[in-house]
Design a protein around this motif. Sequence first.
Motif, PDB file in Angstrom:
ATOM      1  N   ARG A  33     -13.168  19.902 -11.193  1.00 44.39           N
ATOM      2  CA  ARG A  33     -13.215  18.422 -12.809  1.00 44.39           C
ATOM      3  C   ARG A  33     -11.820  17.832 -12.984  1.00 44.39           C
ATOM      4  NH1 ARG A  33     -16.813  21.153 -16.280  1.00 44.39           N
ATOM      5  NH2 ARG A  33     -17.223  23.298 -15.508  1.00 44.39           N
ATOM      6  N   PHE A  34     -11.903  16.290 -13.529  1.00 55.48           N
ATOM      7  CA  PHE A  34     -10.862  15.551 -13.999  1.00 55.48           C
ATOM      8  C   PHE A  34     -10.105  15.721 -14.999  1.00 55.48           C
ATOM      9  CE2 PHE A  34     -13.348  14.250 -10.166  1.00 55.48           C
ATOM     10  CZ  PHE A  34     -12.512  13.577  -9.247  1.00 55.48           C
ATOM     11  N   HIS A  35      -8.638  15.647 -14.883  1.00 58.18           N
ATOM     12  CA  HIS A  35      -7.887  15.306 -16.328  1.00 58.18           C
ATOM     13  C   HIS A  35      -7.900  13.966 -16.906  1.00 58.18           C
ATOM     14  CE1 HIS A  35      -7.108  19.729 -16.688  1.00 58.18           C
ATOM     15  NE2 HIS A  35      -6.847  19.780 -15.506  1.00 58.18           N
ATOM     16  N   THR A  36      -7.723  13.936 -18.075  1.00 59.60           N
ATOM     17  CA  THR A  36      -7.258  12.151 -18.192  1.00 59.60           C
ATOM     18  C   THR A  36      -6.421  11.623 -18.750  1.00 59.60           C
ATOM     19  OG1 THR A  36      -9.168  11.482 -20.098  1.00 59.60           O
ATOM     20  CG2 THR A  36      -8.140  10.326 -19.651  1.00 59.60           C
ATOM     21  N   LEU A  37      -5.309  11.244 -17.967  1.00 63.47           N
ATOM     22  CA  LEU A  37      -4.707  11.010 -17.744  1.00 63.47           C
ATOM     23  C   LEU A  37      -3.563   9.407 -18.335  1.00 63.47           C
ATOM     24  CD1 LEU A  37      -3.451  12.226 -13.908  1.00 63.47           C
ATOM     25  CD2 LEU A  37      -3.709  13.296 -16.402  1.00 63.47           C
ATOM     26  N   LEU A 220     -14.628  15.032  -2.464  1.00 59.25           N
ATOM     27  CA  LEU A 220     -14.145  15.107  -3.538  1.00 59.25           C
ATOM     28  C   LEU A 220     -12.871  16.470  -3.256  1.00 59.25           C
ATOM     29  CD1 LEU A 220     -16.132  14.988  -7.154  1.00 59.25           C
ATOM     30  CD2 LEU A 220     -14.161  13.365  -6.009  1.00 59.25           C
ATOM     31  N   LEU A 221     -13.783  17.265  -2.804  1.00 61.88           N
ATOM     32  CA  LEU A 221     -12.429  18.388  -2.060  1.00 61.88           C
ATOM     33  C   LEU A 221     -11.288  17.573  -1.054  1.00 61.88           C
ATOM     34  CD1 LEU A 221     -14.224  21.438  -2.236  1.00 61.88           C
ATOM     35  CD2 LEU A 221     -12.518  21.011  -3.781  1.00 61.88           C
ATOM     36  N   LYS A 222     -12.133  17.030   0.022  1.00 68.02           N
ATOM     37  CA  LYS A 222     -12.031  16.672   0.995  1.00 68.02           C
ATOM     38  C   LYS A 222     -10.698  15.380   0.289  1.00 68.02           C
ATOM     39  CE  LYS A 222     -15.573  17.755   5.013  1.00 68.02           C
ATOM     40  NZ  LYS A 222     -16.060  17.235   5.221  1.00 68.02           N
ATOM     41  N   LEU A 223     -11.264  14.714   0.250  1.00 68.27           N
ATOM     42  CA  LEU A 223     -10.110  13.494  -1.202  1.00 68.27           C
ATOM     43  C   LEU A 223      -9.311  13.992  -1.593  1.00 68.27           C
ATOM     44  CD1 LEU A 223      -9.857  10.191  -1.921  1.00 68.27           C
ATOM     45  CD2 LEU A 223     -11.819  10.378  -3.772  1.00 68.27           C
TER      46      LEU A 223
END
Length: 266
Positions: A33-37, A220-223
């Motif tokens: 999950r990504f946060h908006t920064l 995504l986890l590798k990235l």
Amino acid sequence: MPARTYWKGYLKLSLVTCPVAMSPATSESEKVRFHTLNRQTGNRVVSRYVDAENGKPVDPDDQAKGYEAEAGRLVIVEDEELEAVRLDTVRTIDIDAFVSRDSIPWIYFDSPHYLIPDDKIGEEAFSVIRDAMAATKMVGISRVVLYRRERAVMLEPRDKGIVLWTLRYGDEVRDEKNYFSGIDKEKPAPELLSLAQKFIAAKTKDWSPEMVKDPVQEHLLKLIASKKRKGARKPADAGGKGRPTNVVNLFDALKKSLQEDKSLRG
């Protein structure tokens, strides 16, 4: 590890009642999950409710649910009023009908949950309800408040427990005839059908959860791991291809697939 209990209440069949606990049968907690920064500061960006007319933030105590009764006119419905409407199903799953599982179209199934007895004393009553459904090959239909709304649910005996499926309401389901009726009913040529069936037979395997692993999640986890080690990197070319522009002969395509795939030889 068992998921945290999401709901506790009572399972009831006529005069038989027992305390039960419910947990979702699926989870997305492991998903990336990504946060908006704020790109300039690196700080997280928070969202807040603002008044649509004056643009000022609205205090949580002043936020209310509204329903558009008519164009441009909203009526406020309080949480207490909503709870009063669905009071009977807030903490009790009262089975009021039984049907054959196969009689429920697949499209009505929404989200699965695991239902278990919540104490040792209630296990006998729980097992009576579970085993009675299993013996008659029936599933129970009821209603219960989940996720802040009343939902129709189906209860199905499974192993030592019960799987509770939330069901979509009729007005949420679209008729498949509206989409499939325009498809040509002409049957395929026998030789094409034979080739396709041979392909399916050769590719048939036993079901495994490995078949539905999420490759995007793994990438995504590798990235993210790479960025933690080396800092920001330019995203690699995904190598995506557009829609093919050439149309190949279906018979030739199936025949070539059979010839090239080693697992189909023999």
